[in-house]
Design an enzyme around this catalytic site. Structure first.
Site, mmCIF file in Angstrom:
data_model
loop_
_atom_site.group_PDB
_atom_site.id
_atom_site.type_symbol
_atom_site.label_atom_id
_atom_site.label_comp_id
_atom_site.label_asym_id
_atom_site.label_seq_id
_atom_site.Cartn_x
_atom_site.Cartn_y
_atom_site.Cartn_z
ATOM 1 N N ARG A 1 -24.412 14.618 16.485
ATOM 2 C CA ARG A 1 -25.833 14.541 16.836
ATOM 3 C C ARG A 1 -26.306 15.872 17.420
ATOM 4 N NH1 ARG A 1 -28.813 13.945 21.187
ATOM 5 N NH2 ARG A 1 -30.746 12.751 21.119
ATOM 6 N N ASP B 1 -33.698 3.752 28.197
ATOM 7 C CA ASP B 1 -32.842 2.687 28.726
ATOM 8 C C ASP B 1 -33.639 1.735 29.614
ATOM 9 O OD1 ASP B 1 -30.147 5.075 29.368
ATOM 10 O OD2 ASP B 1 -30.756 4.000 27.535
ATOM 11 N N GLU C 1 -22.025 5.479 14.829
ATOM 12 C CA GLU C 1 -21.145 5.867 15.932
ATOM 13 C C GLU C 1 -19.720 6.002 15.420
ATOM 14 O OE1 GLU C 1 -23.341 5.909 18.292
ATOM 15 O OE2 GLU C 1 -22.237 6.420 20.087
ATOM 16 N N LYS D 1 -34.140 -3.446 18.823
ATOM 17 C CA LYS D 1 -35.045 -2.723 17.920
ATOM 18 C C LYS D 1 -36.048 -3.697 17.311
ATOM 19 C CE LYS D 1 -31.148 0.158 16.615
ATOM 20 N NZ LYS D 1 -30.212 0.602 15.542
ATOM 21 N N LYS E 1 -24.223 -1.827 21.715
ATOM 22 C CA LYS E 1 -24.352 -0.370 21.858
ATOM 23 C C LYS E 1 -22.940 0.217 21.961
ATOM 24 C CE LYS E 1 -26.962 3.230 24.284
ATOM 25 N NZ LYS E 1 -25.819 4.126 24.564
ATOM 26 N N GLU F 1 -28.305 -5.194 18.607
ATOM 27 C CA GLU F 1 -26.993 -4.659 18.203
ATOM 28 C C GLU F 1 -26.187 -4.260 19.434
ATOM 29 O OE1 GLU F 1 -27.857 -1.271 15.690
ATOM 30 O OE2 GLU F 1 -29.461 -2.366 14.677
ATOM 31 N N TYR G 1 0.847 -1.198 0.000
ATOM 32 C CA TYR G 1 0.000 0.000 0.000
ATOM 33 C C TYR G 1 0.891 1.261 0.000
ATOM 34 C CZ TYR G 1 -3.547 3.389 1.394
ATOM 35 O OH TYR G 1 -4.392 4.477 1.433
HETATM 36 N N1 LIG Z 1 -24.562 3.367 20.126
HETATM 37 C C1 LIG Z 1 -25.078 2.451 19.307
HETATM 38 O O1 LIG Z 1 -24.407 1.476 18.943
HETATM 39 C C2 LIG Z 1 -26.491 2.625 18.808
HETATM 40 C C3 LIG Z 1 -27.207 3.763 19.142
HETATM 41 N N2 LIG Z 1 -28.476 3.938 18.683
HETATM 42 C C4 LIG Z 1 -29.022 2.979 17.895
HETATM 43 O O2 LIG Z 1 -30.283 3.098 17.423
HETATM 44 C C5 LIG Z 1 -31.090 4.231 17.802
HETATM 45 C C6 LIG Z 1 -30.913 5.351 16.835
HETATM 46 C C7 LIG Z 1 -32.292 5.969 16.696
HETATM 47 C C8 LIG Z 1 -33.291 5.067 17.330
HETATM 48 C C9 LIG Z 1 -32.546 3.816 17.737
HETATM 49 N N3 LIG Z 1 -28.366 1.867 17.548
HETATM 50 C C10 LIG Z 1 -27.101 1.658 17.978
HETATM 51 N N4 LIG Z 1 -26.456 0.515 17.601
#
Ligand SMILES: NC(=O)c1cnc(OC2CCCC2)nc1N
Length: 326
Positions: free
Chosen positions: A136, A86, A170, A286, A115, A113, A37
């Site tokens: 943000r 939370d 992020e 989610k 965080k 996922e 590279y």
């Molecule tokens: N810090 C994370 O990794 C993270 C933060 N937020 C979200 O989703 C929020 C975004 C808007 C509604 C759900 N997902 C993530 N993975």
């Protein structure tokens, strides 16, 4: 070298070097050794030095920064960046699941996922080209940090398709980079950063983009905000689409059919998170189907279709210095 020869050779090198960078910074699967590279990069620098007109925005040579900004302009987000409600226990998680099932009238599948404990960013692309990156902020108004984000190697300058979309995710500093940075700052008699999140935030707040370029920041993208022509119907599919387009997404995302499965995922990562090369402060859960997310909607500040299970702050956290990061 004639201009024509320089033109075609620089285009060839740009494409090759950007592919290598994609493999290294986005897929974590480099296909060539660093020296290969570096040698080609040097050749491109020499051509661009001889013929500056050949420099393009997506040339890898533009990732090293060099601008010193006066300040950061404000950016109004077309689509707000929501925060998360939370939960701190399995009981609260089950209550969340009960409330979702009651509202939609049947069980739902969840996309879970890690965080990532970094700084939320929003990335805008027009016809496939990165045009704006912002923090943000308060969710409605953030700061324009495009020039600093251009130095973050995992952020694609040009997508695999000429799409006009907006994504969120992020920006974070890997644990190993955090340890090295603090050791360096200690040697220089500077104040050290308390944690990788503060180090990432501090790096993106630098007005001298050369500093951000040296901080080895990375990203995980997780929200398709403006889909453009994309037609994902679930969060899991949206994550796969973002990866296909060239974004770095976290490989640990999973679809869980029951809240029990979600809890097993949470327990697993609560135990093993010290082994991750980046910090997480919980798990995001989610509702996977976007149609059900639309049915559930939002409260004033947060979606009803998502929650964050937060890990208790670790008292006996293995200090980052105790772990051999080499
Ligand atoms: N810090 C994370 O990794 C993270 C933060 N937020 C979200 O989703 C929020 C975004 C808007 C509604 C759900 N997902 C993530 N993975």
């Amino acid at each position: 070298m004639t201009f024509q020869a320089a033109e075609s050779r620089s285009a060839e090198l740009r494409a090759e070097l950007n592919q290598y960078a994609h493999e290294y910074y986005v897929q974590d699967q480099p296909s060539v050794e660093d020296f290969v590279y570096d040698k080609k990069y040097q050749e491109l620098v020499e051509i661009e030095t001889e013929y500056p007109d050949l420099i393009t925005p997506e040339s890898p040579t533009q990732r090293v920064g060099g601008k010193v900004l006066e300040g950061f302009e404000k950016v109004v987000h077309d689509i707000p960046l929501y925060s998360l409600n939370d939960v701190f226990s399995k009981e609260e998680l089950i209550t969340f699941d009960e409330r979702v099932k009651k509202a939609v009238g049947h069980p739902v599948s969840y996309c879970v996922e890690l965080k990532i404990d970094g700084l939320s960013i929003s990335l805008k692309y027009e016809n496939g080209v990165f045009v704006q990156g912002a923090t943000r902020g308060d969710g409605s108004v953030g700061e324009n940090i495009t020039e600093n984000l251009k130095t973050v190697k995992s952020i694609p300058i040009r997508l695999k398709e000429p799409l006009s979309i907006e994504v969120r995710g992020e920006c974070y500093m890997p644990k190993s980079s955090f340890v090295k940075l603090n050791q360096q700052r200690e040697e220089e008699g500077k104040e050290v950063f308390a944690n990788p999140r503060n180090a990432a935030a501090g790096s993106l707040r630098q007005l001298d983009t050369r500093i951000a370029a040296k901080r080895n920041l990375s990203t995980f993208l997780y929200t398709l905000a403006d889909f453009g022509p994309l037609e994902s119907t679930t969060q899991d599919h949206a994550l796969n689409e973002m990866a296909r387009l060239g974004f770095r997404t976290n490989p640990e995302h999973r679809v869980c059919e029951t809240i029990e499965e979600v809890w097993e995922y949470i327990e697993n990562f609560h135990e093993t998170r010290d082994q991750l090369p980046y910090e997480i402060d919980g798990i995001v859960i989610k509702v996977n189907e976007f149609s059900l997310q639309d049915d559930l909607g939002f409260t004033v500040k947060a979606p009803r279709w998502a929650t964050a299970y937060k890990f208790p702050p670790e008292e006996a956290q293995t200090t980052l210095l105790d772990i051999d990061w080499t």
